[in-house]
Write an enzyme that holds these catalytic residues in place. Structure first.
Site, PDB file in Angstrom:
ATOM      1  N   TYR A  39      11.393 -50.091  -1.347  1.00  0.00           N
ATOM      2  CA  TYR A  39      11.064 -51.518  -1.447  1.00  0.00           C
ATOM      3  C   TYR A  39       9.937 -51.898  -0.491  1.00  0.00           C
ATOM      4  O   TYR A  39      10.030 -51.679   0.720  1.00  0.00           O
ATOM      5  CB  TYR A  39      12.319 -52.330  -1.124  1.00  0.00           C
ATOM      6  CG  TYR A  39      12.147 -53.827  -1.163  1.00  0.00           C
ATOM      7  CD1 TYR A  39      12.219 -54.527  -2.359  1.00  0.00           C
ATOM      8  CD2 TYR A  39      11.918 -54.550   0.012  1.00  0.00           C
ATOM      9  CE1 TYR A  39      12.076 -55.907  -2.395  1.00  0.00           C
ATOM     10  CE2 TYR A  39      11.780 -55.928  -0.015  1.00  0.00           C
ATOM     11  CZ  TYR A  39      11.861 -56.596  -1.221  1.00  0.00           C
ATOM     12  OH  TYR A  39      11.717 -57.949  -1.247  1.00  0.00           O
ATOM     13  N   SER A  59      15.185 -47.379   3.067  1.00  0.00           N
ATOM     14  CA  SER A  59      15.332 -46.387   2.002  1.00  0.00           C
ATOM     15  C   SER A  59      14.404 -45.209   2.245  1.00  0.00           C
ATOM     16  O   SER A  59      13.439 -45.302   2.997  1.00  0.00           O
ATOM     17  CB  SER A  59      15.013 -47.002   0.628  1.00  0.00           C
ATOM     18  OG  SER A  59      15.916 -48.042   0.317  1.00  0.00           O
ATOM     19  N   ASN A  81      10.892 -45.389   4.302  1.00  0.00           N
ATOM     20  CA  ASN A  81      10.998 -46.855   4.358  1.00  0.00           C
ATOM     21  C   ASN A  81      12.310 -47.217   5.048  1.00  0.00           C
ATOM     22  O   ASN A  81      13.083 -48.031   4.558  1.00  0.00           O
ATOM     23  CB  ASN A  81      10.962 -47.450   2.950  1.00  0.00           C
ATOM     24  CG  ASN A  81      10.572 -48.918   2.949  1.00  0.00           C
ATOM     25  OD1 ASN A  81       9.634 -49.315   3.633  1.00  0.00           O
ATOM     26  ND2 ASN A  81      11.274 -49.728   2.181  1.00  0.00           N
ATOM     27  N   SER A 134      20.797 -49.092   1.942  1.00  0.00           N
ATOM     28  CA  SER A 134      19.713 -48.124   1.856  1.00  0.00           C
ATOM     29  C   SER A 134      19.746 -47.356   0.541  1.00  0.00           C
ATOM     30  O   SER A 134      20.809 -47.047   0.014  1.00  0.00           O
ATOM     31  CB  SER A 134      19.812 -47.142   3.029  1.00  0.00           C
ATOM     32  OG  SER A 134      18.623 -46.439   3.213  1.00  0.00           O
ATOM     33  N   GLY A 135      18.563 -47.050   0.028  1.00  0.00           N
ATOM     34  CA  GLY A 135      18.440 -46.207  -1.156  1.00  0.00           C
ATOM     35  C   GLY A 135      17.834 -44.875  -0.754  1.00  0.00           C
ATOM     36  O   GLY A 135      16.612 -44.730  -0.732  1.00  0.00           O
TER      37      GLY A 135
END
Length: 420
Positions: free
Chosen positions: A186, A294, A258, A332-333
């Protein structure tokens, strides 16, 4: 800026590359009021030549600073492209009008030939699932990676996916089936998502520009608007060589970082508490809101690994993330994909049986070790090569390289650590 740079739907070379005075150097932008990057240079164990490069504003990879992660040797370019056939391409979009764009597309090609002709064994792992990586159900079902890989911003995964399907159909007109793999992190605090700046032509440019050899890092491609422990982050890569049965194999890692907070999860380099010691008074924190954390990791190897083994490799990226200070938090991804190019899984001429070889499970520990080391170095490279960037709602400041070296040298905790 000239209008040539500002039309997100235009197809001029300058616009496709996102050129502006800032983008040409992939550095800071012209937004009014943007703060200057940290410029002070303190006493470090750096050579006069390297220190001079830093004073001139050059951004350097971790090993150029003399900081060594782990014990395994790197490949020629210390990049995912050290795995034969793997290529990386970017489109970077940086402009301020008609809206603020700090975004882009990264394409990773696992093979030099069209992927629809020759699939790869693959596996993936979700360390924490607040994110997206398309095509993973098919990977779970078959253990096969059937497409090139795209990485971009959260809001435009579909655009990249659709463009890759069009490219696949144009490459092989009789193609009936394609589920591309596209992942995201993101960049909304740096990039005005309402502009939906990424178009079909930007994906095509990244695809066409993919090549082997050295890989650009920092504020490029999908990593353009990303952060790393409250510093500017982005795209990074590294590789390791593993010897097995008298042959050298390569493990390459590419990351789009990120994640991380200096205050909450101390950023660590070889165990040194870099995030704790570089305070917000020294380098301001004006990054994204808490929770926007992420990381996407793509792991490639030319070692013969079967799908379940690829998944085991992918999981070890999480060990590397933890070593840097990341925790894969609730929002978080963090998703990791690993593939092996060793076995041909041809689709243009399907044999009665697919011959496949694999390294025994009992012997793959050194390859897991390689993933952890290469992930850490790739993640750190995403910051050491990144430059201060002002964006939509905030400014992300570059990691001060002189202070990084100073802190790592002071906290000589384990491993080779520092070669200077």
């Amino acid at each position: 800026m000239s209008s040539e740079n500002l039309r997100p739907g235009g197809v001029s070379r300058r616009n496709v590359l996102g050129y502006s005075a800032a983008a040409a150097a992939l550095a800071g932008t012209s937004l009014a009021g943007a703060g200057a990057a940290h410029a002070a240079v303190s006493t470090t164990p750096l050579s006069p030549q390297v220190l001079d490069r830093i004073k001139k504003g050059e951004r350097l990879r971790l090993r150029e600073l003399g900081i060594i992660i782990g014990t395994l040797p790197t490949g020629k370019h210390n990049a995912i492209t050290d795995v034969p056939g793997v290529q990386v391409g970017y489109t970077t979009l940086i402009f301020d009008r008609p809206g603020i764009a700090r975004t882009g597309v990264t394409i990773i090609k696992p093979r030099t030939e069209p992927m629809q002709n020759n699939w790869c064994h693959a596996g993936w792992f979700s360390h924490n699932g607040n994110g997206e990586m398309t095509g993973t159900h098919w990977i779970d079902e078959t253990g096969m990676l059937t497409s090139v890989i795209g990485i971009t911003t959260t809001s435009q995964v579909g655009v990249v996916r659709d463009a890759l399907i069009k490219i696949g159909l144009e490459t092989l007109p009789d193609l009936e089936f394609l589920l591309p793999v596209v992942a995201e992190t993101y960049d909304g605090s740096m990039n005005d998502l309402s502009g939906s700046w990424i178009k079909d032509e930007h994906v095509r440019h990244a695809y066409a520009s993919a090549k082997g050899g050295p890989v650009r890092e920092g504020n490029v491609g999908g990593g353009t608007g990303m952060h790393y422990f409250d510093f500017k982050g982005g795209s990074g890569t590294s590789s390791r060589i593993v010897s097995y049965a008298g042959k050298d194999y390569t493990v390459g890692v590419f990351v789009q970082t990120n994640y991380g907070s200096r205050q909450r999860e101390y950023y660590r380099v070889n165990g040194a508490p870099v995030g704790k010691e570089i305070t917000y008074d020294e380098v301001p924190r004006s990054g994204p809101p808490a929770g926007h954390h992420s990381c996407i990791a793509i792991i490639a190897t030319d070692a013969p690994f079967l799908p379940a083994q690829c998944k085991r490799l992918a999981m070890r990226a999480g060990i590397g993330l933890g070593a840097t200070g990341g925790i894969a938090d609730n929002n978080s991804g963090d998703m990791y994909l690993a593939f092996s190019t060793a076995n041909d899984v041809r689709q243009d001429v399907v044999p009665d049986y697919y011959p496949a070889t694999s390294i025994p499970d009992a012997e793959i520990t050194p390859f897991m070790h390689a993933v952890s080391e290469a992930f850490q170095e790739a993640a750190h490279n995403s910051a050491t090569k990144a430059r201060t960037l002002a964006g939509f709602q905030t400014t992300l400041y570059e990691l001060p390289l002189d202070r990084l070296v100073e802190i790592v040298q002071e906290h000589q905790l384990y491993g080779p650590g520092f070669s200077g």
